[in-house]
Design an enzyme around this catalytic site. Structure first.
Site, mmCIF file in Angstrom:
data_model
loop_
_atom_site.group_PDB
_atom_site.id
_atom_site.type_symbol
_atom_site.label_atom_id
_atom_site.label_comp_id
_atom_site.label_asym_id
_atom_site.label_seq_id
_atom_site.Cartn_x
_atom_site.Cartn_y
_atom_site.Cartn_z
ATOM 1 N N GLU A 114 -36.221 49.948 51.720
ATOM 2 C CA GLU A 114 -34.855 49.677 52.140
ATOM 3 C C GLU A 114 -34.092 48.877 51.095
ATOM 4 O OE1 GLU A 114 -33.372 51.077 54.479
ATOM 5 O OE2 GLU A 114 -35.075 51.968 55.504
ATOM 6 N N TYR A 197 -28.811 44.878 58.528
ATOM 7 C CA TYR A 197 -29.308 46.244 58.321
ATOM 8 C C TYR A 197 -30.796 46.251 57.998
ATOM 9 C CZ TYR A 197 -30.630 50.464 55.946
ATOM 10 O OH TYR A 197 -31.324 51.581 55.579
ATOM 11 N N ASP A 215 -25.797 51.440 58.144
ATOM 12 C CA ASP A 215 -25.517 51.520 56.713
ATOM 13 C C ASP A 215 -24.349 52.475 56.528
ATOM 14 O OD1 ASP A 215 -26.594 54.033 57.114
ATOM 15 O OD2 ASP A 215 -28.067 53.904 55.491
#
Length: 444
Positions: A114, A197, A215
């Site tokens: 990520e 996030y 996102d």
């Protein structure tokens, strides 16, 4: 005339008709069987189409103007959310791309992916992700590494602050959580560089918690499904997006793994609900999409235009002695912090830059001449760099103290660099190594 009923007559008629019906039935049965045998493949084809249609939810209701259609029944919002979640989950199981971070539930690997994927394309990330995990397979391994080694491995991926903060967070996880990422969202959010996030991705994908994430891809999908007219970067738009994401991931619980649901949202935005020319016919939730129903796919999401980024003129000095080049290391915390590069200063032309270059370690008698120009786009500025090159017989002794932003200098072989080097530095080195082409080169 008698008004009584005549059952005996009907009985007699029935007795006469029965054999005829039986004969008709006996004659018709083979025909029906033949018709049935001819129709079966069509039924099977229709059934297979219906099976695929069941993955697309919720189906559009007939409008009141359609012939013979009753007014559409209102759909309960929670039922709609569950149908969207189920349809997305089924679609993702069928079409999801095979990506290395989707083959694991390891929180560290998911966290790493990520961080790397932030503002970076999937195909660019994959080789970096695999090399990084091979070198640092655990949080503890990353925490014990030197930052220069981490930046060297990250070199070329860009946005180097991510690597520095990742390294810092790994050390904190090792010190405070025995080398294991925490499971609860507040503890994840307390880590350096971990925002809502990233915490949502780790909590949902690795730990199966119904935690939302938003996102760029998810924001686009949700703004179209819900018909959100607010700028998605505004406080109101952001609040609506996160509220919708939380509502949907909770509706998915029980039918779709929260992590799978969140990944399905991201996949839909990346492959179907794209910024331009979305493939609505391939969307599993097109029947629930407000933007498509209103023909507003091109209008949503609403994003206020970006302000023009300022241009910054710079001059870079590539000084070579044999197989070594003069490099300077930027101090931590600023632009390209911790990375090595040929010395650069803000100036419009080489003549204006000579005094400044001397302060960052370039001797004043170095025979610099302009050989090219490069352009490098950052989030908040554009760098227009004039590249100057010089050859010297022997490397000079590097100064102990350099002007900002540099903290030290060294003569290094650019062919065997094991340090962190920015993309801009690589562009500068490439421009300085290119054969002369009749003077200064155009920016690229």
């Amino acid at each position: 005339m008698s008004t009584t009923s005549r059952p005996p007559a009907r009985s007699r008629a029935g007795s006469r008709q029965t054999p005829a019906r039986e004969r008709a039935s006996s004659r018709q049965t083979p025909a029906r069987e033949r018709a049935s045998s001819r129709q079966t493949p069509a039924h099977e084809r229709a059934s297979s189409r219906q099976d695929l249609d069941q993955e697309r939810a919720p189906r559009r209701r007939a409008s009141p103007g359609e012939q013979g259609a009753p007014p559409p029944a209102p759909l309960d919002p929670s039922e709609r959310d569950r149908e969207i979640a189920a349809a997305l989950g089924a679609w993702f199981d069928r079409v999801a791309r095979d990506l290395p971070w989707r083959r694991t539930r390891d929180p560290y690997a998911i966290w790493l992916s990520e961080v790397m994927l932030q503002q970076t394309r999937v195909e660019t990330v994959i080789p970096y992700y695999e090399r990084f995990l091979a070198r640092y397979p655990t949080v503890s391994a990353l925490a014990s590494a030197e930052i220069d080694d981490v930046l060297s491995l990250w070199s070329g991926l860009g946005y180097y602050r991510r690597a520095r903060v990742l390294h810092l967070a790994a050390r904190e996880i090792t010190a405070r959580h025995d080398g294991a990422l925490p499971r609860d969202v507040p503890a994840l959010l307390a880590l350096p560089g971990v925002g809502a996030y990233t915490a949502g991705a780790i909590a949902s994908i690795a730990f199966d918690q119904p935690v939302p994430l938003v996102d760029g891809n998810v924001a686009r999908v949700l703004s179209r499904i819900e018909g959100i007219d607010d700028d998605i970067r505004s406080a109101t738009g952001t609040r609506k997006l996160w509220s919708t994401a939380e509502r949907l991931v909770r509706a998915a619980a029980g039918s779709v793994h929260p992590g799978r649901f969140n990944q399905a949202l991201m996949e839909l935005g990346a492959t179907v609900c794209t910024p331009r020319n979305p493939r609505c016919d391939a969307c599993p939730v097109d029947g629930a999409c407000a933007a498509r129903a209103e023909g507003r796919q091109a209008e949503l999401p609403v994003i206020a235009p970006k302000r023009d980024v300022p241009a910054v003129a710079m001059v870079a000095a590539v000084v070579r002695s044999g197989d070594r080049v003069l490099f300077a290391r930027r101090a931590e915390g600023g632009l390209f912090g911790g990375l090595w590069e040929p010395p650069m200063v803000e100036a419009r032309a080489l003549a204006d830059a000579r005094a400044l270059l001397e302060q960052v370690g370039v001797e004043p008698d170095a025979p610099l001449r302009e050989v090219g120009r490069v352009r490098h786009i950052l989030t908040h500025r554009r760098l227009d760099v004039t590249v100057a090159r010089a050859e010297v017989a022997a490397p000079w002794r590097c100064r102990a103290k350099l002007a900002s932003p540099y903290e030290k200098a060294a003569w290094l072989d650019p062919g065997v660099l094991d340090i962190g080097v920015s993309k801009l530095a690589r562009k500068v080195l490439s421009a300085a190594s290119a054969p002369d082409a009749g003077g200064a080169r155009r920016p690229r």
